[in-house]
Design a protein around this motif. Structure first.
Motif, PDB file in Angstrom:
ATOM      1  N   ILE A  68      35.733  26.118  20.025  1.00  0.00           N
ATOM      2  CA  ILE A  68      34.759  25.053  20.290  1.00  0.00           C
ATOM      3  C   ILE A  68      35.226  24.184  21.455  1.00  0.00           C
ATOM      4  CG2 ILE A  68      33.754  22.925  19.351  1.00  0.00           C
ATOM      5  CD1 ILE A  68      33.632  24.408  16.634  1.00  0.00           C
ATOM      6  N   MET A  69      36.494  23.815  21.454  1.00  0.00           N
ATOM      7  CA  MET A  69      37.015  22.981  22.546  1.00  0.00           C
ATOM      8  C   MET A  69      36.897  23.687  23.893  1.00  0.00           C
ATOM      9  SD  MET A  69      37.713  20.178  21.142  1.00  0.00           S
ATOM     10  CE  MET A  69      38.567  19.283  22.384  1.00  0.00           C
ATOM     11  N   THR A  70      37.192  24.983  23.928  1.00  0.00           N
ATOM     12  CA  THR A  70      37.075  25.700  25.199  1.00  0.00           C
ATOM     13  C   THR A  70      35.617  25.883  25.600  1.00  0.00           C
ATOM     14  OG1 THR A  70      37.236  27.846  24.086  1.00  0.00           O
ATOM     15  CG2 THR A  70      39.274  26.897  24.905  1.00  0.00           C
ATOM     16  N   ALA A  71      34.732  26.055  24.638  1.00  0.00           N
ATOM     17  CA  ALA A  71      33.304  26.159  24.962  1.00  0.00           C
ATOM     18  C   ALA A  71      32.796  24.850  25.545  1.00  0.00           C
ATOM     19  CB  ALA A  71      32.508  26.534  23.716  1.00  0.00           C
ATOM     20  N   ILE A  72      33.243  23.730  25.000  1.00  0.00           N
ATOM     21  CA  ILE A  72      32.850  22.427  25.541  1.00  0.00           C
ATOM     22  C   ILE A  72      33.403  22.259  26.954  1.00  0.00           C
ATOM     23  CG2 ILE A  72      33.151  19.925  25.294  1.00  0.00           C
ATOM     24  CD1 ILE A  72      33.114  20.410  22.228  1.00  0.00           C
ATOM     25  N   ALA A  73      34.657  22.649  27.164  1.00  0.00           N
ATOM     26  CA  ALA A  73      35.261  22.519  28.496  1.00  0.00           C
ATOM     27  C   ALA A  73      34.488  23.331  29.528  1.00  0.00           C
ATOM     28  CB  ALA A  73      36.723  22.948  28.461  1.00  0.00           C
ATOM     29  N   HIS A  74      34.174  24.563  29.188  1.00  0.00           N
ATOM     30  CA  HIS A  74      33.437  25.409  30.132  1.00  0.00           C
ATOM     31  C   HIS A  74      31.967  25.016  30.223  1.00  0.00           C
ATOM     32  CE1 HIS A  74      36.464  28.292  31.389  1.00  0.00           C
ATOM     33  NE2 HIS A  74      36.900  28.353  30.146  1.00  0.00           N
ATOM     34  N   GLY A  75      31.369  24.598  29.114  1.00  0.00           N
ATOM     35  CA  GLY A  75      29.965  24.223  29.109  1.00  0.00           C
ATOM     36  C   GLY A  75      29.689  22.886  29.767  1.00  0.00           C
ATOM     37  N   SER A  76      30.735  22.088  29.954  1.00  0.00           N
ATOM     38  CA  SER A  76      30.544  20.772  30.553  1.00  0.00           C
ATOM     39  C   SER A  76      30.124  20.850  32.023  1.00  0.00           C
ATOM     40  CB  SER A  76      31.819  19.929  30.417  1.00  0.00           C
ATOM     41  OG  SER A  76      32.872  20.495  31.167  1.00  0.00           O
ATOM     42  N   ILE A  77      30.099  22.044  32.589  1.00  0.00           N
ATOM     43  CA  ILE A  77      29.663  22.191  33.970  1.00  0.00           C
ATOM     44  C   ILE A  77      28.212  21.753  34.141  1.00  0.00           C
ATOM     45  CG2 ILE A  77      28.908  24.592  33.815  1.00  0.00           C
ATOM     46  CD1 ILE A  77      30.287  24.957  36.610  1.00  0.00           C
ATOM     47  N   ILE A  78      27.425  21.814  33.072  1.00  0.00           N
ATOM     48  CA  ILE A  78      26.020  21.397  33.182  1.00  0.00           C
ATOM     49  C   ILE A  78      25.886  19.893  33.335  1.00  0.00           C
ATOM     50  CG2 ILE A  78      25.174  23.407  31.909  1.00  0.00           C
ATOM     51  CD1 ILE A  78      24.777  21.568  29.494  1.00  0.00           C
ATOM     52  N   ALA A  79      26.968  19.152  33.144  1.00  0.00           N
ATOM     53  CA  ALA A  79      26.949  17.697  33.288  1.00  0.00           C
ATOM     54  C   ALA A  79      27.200  17.260  34.726  1.00  0.00           C
ATOM     55  CB  ALA A  79      27.978  17.065  32.356  1.00  0.00           C
ATOM     56  N   GLY A  80      27.224  18.187  35.651  1.00  0.00           N
ATOM     57  CA  GLY A  80      27.454  17.836  37.049  1.00  0.00           C
ATOM     58  C   GLY A  80      28.893  17.394  37.273  1.00  0.00           C
ATOM     59  N   GLY A  81      29.078  16.334  38.030  1.00  0.00           N
ATOM     60  CA  GLY A  81      30.414  15.835  38.343  1.00  0.00           C
ATOM     61  C   GLY A  81      31.173  15.329  37.131  1.00  0.00           C
TER      62      GLY A  81
END
Length: 82
Positions: free
Chosen positions: A22-35
């Motif tokens: 879950i933590m790694t999915a959040i880290a990689h998925g956070s790209i949709i948050a822009g900067g």
């Protein structure tokens, strides 16, 4: 982990648990948050780096990927105006 903070072979060969995934999915998925995605991935790396070699590697990889993407975007914007 040994004294130098390097994950041992036994830690690297085990399967990540659900929380680590879950933590790694959040880290990689956070790209949709822009900067802000870089900040999110970096915070995950900072808070989880001592707990899990898997999360440490994946969060750092996500941070680096997002940073390179941001630099490429800035370079493209700069060159567009040339």
């Amino acid at each position: 982990m040994n004294q130098r903070g390097v994950a041992g072979e036994a830690e690297m060969n085990r399967q990540p648990n659900q929380d680590e995934r879950i933590m790694t999915a959040i880290a990689h998925g956070s790209i949709i948050a822009g900067g802000f995605g870089i900040v999110a991935a970096a915070i995950i790396w900072l808070t989880q780096r001592e707990r899990s070699g898997y999360v440490r590697f994946q969060a750092l990889q996500a941070t680096a990927y997002q940073f390179v993407g941001m630099l490429a975007t800035i370079l493209a914007w700069t060159c567009w105006g040339c």
